[in-house]
Design a protein around this motif. Sequence first.
Motif, PDB file in Angstrom:
ATOM      1  N   LEU A 340       0.830  -1.201   0.000  1.00 17.89           N
ATOM      2  CA  LEU A 340       0.000   0.000   0.000  1.00 17.89           C
ATOM      3  C   LEU A 340       0.867   1.254   0.000  1.00 17.89           C
ATOM      4  N   ALA A 341       1.943   1.228   0.787  1.00 18.31           N
ATOM      5  CA  ALA A 341       2.828   2.393   0.866  1.00 18.31           C
ATOM      6  C   ALA A 341       3.493   2.657  -0.480  1.00 18.31           C
ATOM      7  N   ALA A 342       3.908   1.584  -1.168  1.00 17.49           N
ATOM      8  CA  ALA A 342       4.559   1.756  -2.468  1.00 17.49           C
ATOM      9  C   ALA A 342       3.616   2.384  -3.484  1.00 17.49           C
ATOM     10  N   LYS A 343       2.332   2.072  -3.398  1.00 18.25           N
ATOM     11  CA  LYS A 343       1.344   2.647  -4.307  1.00 18.25           C
ATOM     12  C   LYS A 343       0.807   3.979  -3.813  1.00 18.25           C
ATOM     13  N   GLY A 344       1.107   4.300  -2.558  1.00 12.02           N
ATOM     14  CA  GLY A 344       0.656   5.575  -1.998  1.00 12.02           C
ATOM     15  C   GLY A 344      -0.839   5.644  -1.763  1.00 12.02           C
ATOM     16  N   VAL A 345      -1.447   4.509  -1.375  1.00  6.98           N
ATOM     17  CA  VAL A 345      -2.891   4.474  -1.159  1.00  6.98           C
ATOM     18  C   VAL A 345      -3.197   3.676   0.096  1.00  6.98           C
ATOM     19  N   ASP A 346      -4.426   3.844   0.612  1.00  4.62           N
ATOM     20  CA  ASP A 346      -4.905   2.931   1.641  1.00  4.62           C
ATOM     21  C   ASP A 346      -5.759   1.864   0.950  1.00  4.62           C
ATOM     22  N   GLU A 347      -6.287   0.906   1.713  1.00  5.77           N
ATOM     23  CA  GLU A 347      -6.986  -0.213   1.070  1.00  5.77           C
ATOM     24  C   GLU A 347      -8.265   0.238   0.363  1.00  5.77           C
ATOM     25  N   ALA A 348      -8.962   1.221   0.936  1.00  2.00           N
ATOM     26  CA  ALA A 348     -10.192   1.721   0.293  1.00  2.00           C
ATOM     27  C   ALA A 348      -9.859   2.370  -1.049  1.00  2.00           C
ATOM     28  N   GLN A 349      -8.770   3.129  -1.098  1.00  2.00           N
ATOM     29  CA  GLN A 349      -8.360   3.758  -2.355  1.00  2.00           C
ATOM     30  C   GLN A 349      -7.893   2.713  -3.364  1.00  2.00           C
TER      31      GLN A 349
END
Length: 449
Positions: A340-349
């Motif tokens: 998630l950190a690598a993509k810069g998002v949380d799970e909902a995003q």
Amino acid sequence: MPFHPFVTTSVHKLAPTEVELEIQVSPADFASAQDRAFRKLATRYRLPGFRPGHVPRRIFEQQVGKATIDHQALEDLVPEVYAKAVKEHRLEPVDRPHFDLDRSEADQGVRIKATVAVRPEIALADYRGIPVLGIPTVVTDEDVEHSIDSLRKKAAALEPVDDRPVQLGDHVTMDYTASVDGQPFEGGHAEQQTTEVAPGRLLDGFAEQLVGAVRGESRKVTITFATEHRNPQLAGKQALFDVMIHEIKQAVLPDLDDDFVRQISDHDSVATLRADVRRRLEAVAESRNREAVQKHVLDALLERNDFPLPDVLVNREVHNLVADAKAYMARIDRPWEEYLAAKGVDEAQLQDEYRAEAERRVKTALLLDEIAKQENIDVTTAEIERELDKLARAYDKSRDQMIDILRKSTGFGAIVDTVRQGKTLDFLVSQAEVTDVPAAAPAAEALAT
């Protein structure tokens, strides 16, 4: 004697992919369902003074309760009348229904409302003769020799080099220490590491900056990490590597002769190895061409057909995509939070990000299923068994183990769907108008439709 309740039904469309079924069960039929329920329950309960199945109903209701009979009657009746209504109205549910029962008026029997998501109505556009461009299967002599050279490189001996600097293709043993903004980072230090000096083997631009270094030299190498780097603290950042070259080795390729061929393969001559390499390359080229044609047939099919998608199917596919990503991170023993950190998002995003792909997959599956119906494309037991064997090999399981896994998870429906959709896609490709472009045409042009 089989129980066939007489029910009246009606259907109301709540949304393009959602309906409400209204089912009315007559008082007489509900009373019959209660009788059946009592007889079933009477064999299960042991009441003092009565053998199982011989207790009078009045005594049973006094000691166990009439509500227990009603509950059992509804539990047996509702699925039966629901299935009958679904068949009557030719509905194709894609999820479990939500039931609302109304017995407020005893003399009116039971009114059942079932709200359920259903497959959309699909008016198929023409799916035969879809025009696509394909790439002819052409394998050149150069392709064959390049593959054979790769085999020679794998068998190459490494010999030390003392009289010249590093060249691309050499193998070097080195130490390095790296920093970003003057600070060291995890994975930025190594000692006595041996690697090939070749683009693709090292970070982008690293190999080229080692060219010209000599044994014992200390050299500074500057690289910029990709913006999509899995570590967000390094993504897009410039790093400085202090490199010490300890040893330089060059690859000495073995002679291409029959002895070498026998050492690395089951062939006994260079000629038979070349023929086998060509055959394998042609098979790969044919497979890639077929995949390209399949993709463009599906793209055209999706573009030609427009219909609403059931939210429940899209949400389910989004869940599957997230689950696949989590499983991948687990296989490589990395934390989910890192992904998630690598993509810069949380799970909902992330779920929002996956939604477009989920919609494409659901739409594709619905279209292929509809075409399979139109063309009477079915699945044989032998085809299911072959798919089972393929799955078993992929997961390194026996067929019996794979069957047990499926029984405990998705069941065999997913396998049947996969095989049927594959056969349908093969049918569409066989019906497509494929025009081969010249072999020299760029790949992007060859795949254009």
